[in-house]
Design an enzyme around this catalytic site. Structure first.
Site, PDB file in Angstrom:
ATOM      1  CD  GLU A 147       0.721   4.411   7.132  1.00 42.02           C
ATOM      2  OE1 GLU A 147       1.416   3.229   7.252  1.00 42.02           O
ATOM      3  OE2 GLU A 147       0.405   5.381   5.845  1.00 42.02           O
TER       4      GLU A 147
ATOM      5  CG  ASP B 249       4.539   6.172   6.170  1.00 40.11           C
ATOM      6  OD1 ASP B 249       4.155   6.839   6.577  1.00 40.11           O
ATOM      7  OD2 ASP B 249       4.406   4.667   6.257  1.00 40.11           O
TER       8      ASP B 249
ATOM      9  CB  THR C 293       5.001   1.399   5.468  1.00 40.19           C
ATOM     10  OG1 THR C 293       3.816   2.142   4.747  1.00 40.19           O
ATOM     11  CG2 THR C 293       5.587   1.335   6.519  1.00 40.19           C
TER      12      THR C 293
ATOM     13  CG  HIS D 267      -3.266   3.082   5.760  1.00 44.12           C
ATOM     14  ND1 HIS D 267      -3.855   3.498   5.020  1.00 44.12           N
ATOM     15  CD2 HIS D 267      -2.132   3.441   5.353  1.00 44.12           C
ATOM     16  CE1 HIS D 267      -3.055   2.908   4.042  1.00 44.12           C
ATOM     17  NE2 HIS D 267      -1.790   2.479   4.215  1.00 44.12           N
TER      18      HIS D 267
HETATM   19  C1  GP9 Z   1       0.497  -2.132   5.522  1.00 38.99           C
HETATM   20  C2  GP9 Z   1       1.026  -0.595   6.202  1.00 38.99           C
HETATM   21  C3  GP9 Z   1       0.500   0.344   5.355  1.00 38.99           C
HETATM   22  O1  GP9 Z   1       1.550  -2.884   6.322  1.00 38.99           O
HETATM   23  O2  GP9 Z   1       2.762  -0.133   6.060  1.00 38.99           O
HETATM   24  O3  GP9 Z   1       1.447   0.454   4.084  1.00 38.99           O
HETATM   25  P1  GP9 Z   1       1.063   1.788   2.682  1.00 38.99           P
HETATM   26  O4  GP9 Z   1      -0.298   1.569   2.497  1.00 38.99           O
HETATM   27  O5  GP9 Z   1       1.057   2.947   3.389  1.00 38.99           O
HETATM   28  O6  GP9 Z   1       2.342   1.430   2.213  1.00 38.99           O
HETATM   29 MN    MN Z   2       2.526   3.505   4.986  1.00 38.14          MN
END
Ligand code: GP9
Ligand code: MN
Length: 627
Positions: free
Chosen positions: A253, A469, A295, A410
């Site tokens: 992430e 990602d 993501t 995140h």
């Molecule tokens: C949520 C995770 C985070 O399921 O994939 O999402 P993002 O905000 O990074 O797209």
């Molecule tokens: Mn993400």
């Protein structure tokens, strides 16, 4: 002139208020909508109102008899939609969407158990409808049904519009880019309400259906020629070297490359990764190519070798399309395929999209033991997530392809005291400051995970692929980033900051650092070739990262592109060696290619073109076969 009689209430107003209150009660009793503060509660409460005012407002243009009939019918239809959602939610724990309605497998599941989903008490969901009918029949004195003057109708309309804007405005402060990003149904419904959501869904659906309807497959010929012209035979030295091995793909992430091999306050940010890349293939010029779908876009690119869309998240807008994704291909090659992510399954519409990508199984939040104590920020802490994921890996039939999506690093990068292994940075941006400790935490979680894979005997039978990602630190934090990096953040530097780590660990291989310019789009053919699966027949925009002479070229979703020597962004061509603007001409010859790639990929998605490709056995004859 007619006099307003305050003791009489209009029938329209009664219908609206009843349905409004009912909707709110249903929100609170039949759906599990998480509310974090009073503002969200207020938005939830008010969100049905504007839609109901519009729908019932239409009746003001009818005469009395027709008006009553219209109100009754409208009330019944709206109540049925609400009830439909309630029943659907009981089974799927999700809200209805049009693609889902037409997705037969879902409906078959629902159909067989529909009896057990309906209760006698469900008639209460139509209580307001019964009240309206009774009122019409009994015609009590407190109800008026006089016609409205022009001024009154206009005032009514104005109030409805004002309420809509108030609703949208409040929602926007609570969730920026709510409609363009569309990340989660629950969040959308929480903010714009279930009825407006269905309208929005209808709009998305009709737009993509129209684009799909106008496509006939002939567009594929050019695209196919382009792909064929760029195809390179795999490198024999690497083709099939991981045949039959498990694939463990880990989405890191918000992890950007600038943290790798770097320190903050004198401490390493990713000590584990820094060691791990020494025994793996490490790609240090690898770019993320995501758009608004964050993501989900990265998942889309990595598994389809197509670009995401310029607007919205393809996971939401085109989940019903035909794709030829890695999970599907691997499934055909005897693999068990799963995605593991401890978040709600509807987030990014994963539950629906994963079916189109060909996943056998989605381990979502309910497959993990998530408690207050083992969660932070967005949910289950990475350490716990990895630990519980190992249990799932052990249950999977081999060989498997498992994608693990981490979450702790995140935004807003929250961490508990006990998990903070390094001190935050010290700048004006809390976001950047806190980013370092959460990246450090993720690194620690990875270390434990890899150790666990070794302990369980999984490590030597698997190739492990780690990739970032998308960016974690946006351009809003440029000043703080300048402080950290000690250099000015020009558009050139910003583009270079879009690099994310890519690490491929293959058992028995010493690995090395590879500096070829590449992007997420290249992962699909790379993985397939390592497993000994040919990709010549695929429509892939990326190319194998292990090619000896891979073209050094990557396009970002905003149209920027990077070559071996140049970076082109915001219409300016930069020389990589100096970081300074250079003669436009040197970038010109790549411009066409960058534009073509994005346009071809968009055409495939908007036209759902891969459905024409499905039964075509031999690519060479495509032009003929489509005639
Ligand atoms: C949520 C995770 C985070 O399921 O994939 O999402 P993002 O905000 O990074 O797209
Ligand atoms: Mn993400």
């Amino acid at each position: 002139m007619r006099k307003f009689n305050p003791s009489s209430i209009s029938f329209v107003a009664i219908a609206i208020v009843l349905l409004w209150i009912k909707t709110y009660i249903v929100y609170k009793t039949s759906f599990d909508i998480e509310i974090e503060n009073w503002k969200q509660e207020f938005i939830l409460f008010m969100n049905p109102l504007s839609f109901l005012m519009f729908i019932f407002g239409i009746s003001l243009y009818f005469n009395e008899k027709k008006r009553n009939r219209y109100i009754i019918i409208a009330s019944f239809i709206v109540s049925s939609v609400l009830y439909g959602n309630v029943v659907f939610y009981r089974f799927f724990n999700d809200f209805l969407t049009l693609p889902v309605l037409f997705q037969t497998s879902n409906m078959a599941d629902l159909g067989s158990s529909v009896n057990s989903l309906l209760n006698v008490t469900d008639s209460l969901y139509f209580l307001d409808f019964v009240i309206l009918i009774t009122l019409i029949k009994l015609k009590p004195a407190f109800i008026t049904n006089r016609s409205f003057s022009k001024v009154e109708s206009r005032t009514y309309l104005l109030i409805a519009v004002a309420i809509s804007f108030l609703n949208l405005g409040l929602a926007e402060t609570e969730r920026p880019q709510l409609l363009t990003r569309t990340f989660d149904r629950e969040i959308l419904i929480k903010n714009i309400g279930t009825y407006n959501y269905h309208l929005y869904d209808l709009f998305l659906q009709s737009k993509s259906s129209a684009q799909r309807a106008f496509a006939d497959g002939s567009e594929l010929v050019d695209i196919d020629n382009y792909i064929k012209a760029n195809y390179e035979e795999p490198n024999n030295e690497y083709f099939g070297i991981a045949k039959g091995k498990n694939v463990i793909l880990i989405s890191l992430e918000s992890t950007q490359s600038f943290v790798v091999n770097r320190t903050v306050n004198g401490e390493e940010i990713t000590p584990f990764l820094n060691d791990f890349i020494k025994e793996s293939y490490y790609f240090n010029n690898f770019y993320h190519q995501t758009g608004q779908g964050k993501t989900s876009d990265s998942e889309f690119i990595v598994e389809n070798s197509l670009y995401p869309l310029g607007r919205g998240a393809v996971f939401f807008t085109h989940s019903g399309n035909e794709f030829e994704a890695t999970p599907e291909i691997l499934d055909e090659n005897g693999y068990f395929t799963a995605s593991l992510h401890a978040n709600k399954k509807s987030f990014w519409n994963r539950d629906i999209m994963y079916q189109s990508l060909g996943y056998d199984r989605f381990y979502e939040i309910n497959d993990f033991n998530v408690k207050e104590e083992n969660s932070v920020g967005w949910g289950l802490k990475d350490k716990e997530f990895f630990e519980q994921s190992v249990q799932h890996l052990k249950e999977m039939p081999e060989p498997y392809y498992a994608k693990l999506i981490t979450l702790t690093n995140h935004f807003p990068f929250e961490l508990e005291e006990e998990d903070q292994l390094i001190e935050p940075f010290n700048s004006g941006s809390q976001t950047l400051n806190n980013y370092f400790p959460t990246v450090r935490y993720q690194d620690e979680a990875l270390k434990l995970f890899i150790q666990k894979l070794k302990d369980e005997g999984i490590y030597d039978d698997s190739i492990i692929i780690l990739y970032g990602d998308h960016y974690g630190i946006s351009e809003n934090h440029n000043r703080a980033m300048e402080e950290y990096l000690g250099e000015e953040i020009t558009p050139f530097v910003s583009t270079q900051l879009q690099r994310v780590p890519l690490v491929i660990h293959i058992p028995g291989h010493a690995g090395k650092t590879i500096s070829t310019v590449s992007g997420q789009i290249d992962l699909k053919p790379t993985i397939l070739h390592l497993l000994g699966i040919h990709t010549k027949k695929n429509i892939d925009f990326g190319s194998d990262l292990f090619l000896d002479d891979k073209m050094e070229f990557t396009v970002l979703r905003d149209g920027s592109f990077i070559t071996k020597d140049y970076v082109f962004t915001r219409e300016i061509c930069y020389d990589k060696s100096t970081g300074k603007q250079t003669d436009q001409n040197v970038c010109d010859r790549y411009k066409e290619k960058a534009k073509n790639e994005l346009e071809y990929s968009d055409a495939i998605i908007y036209g759902d073109l891969l459905r024409f490709y499905e039964n075509i056995e031999y690519r060479g004859d495509l032009t003929k076969q489509l005639k």
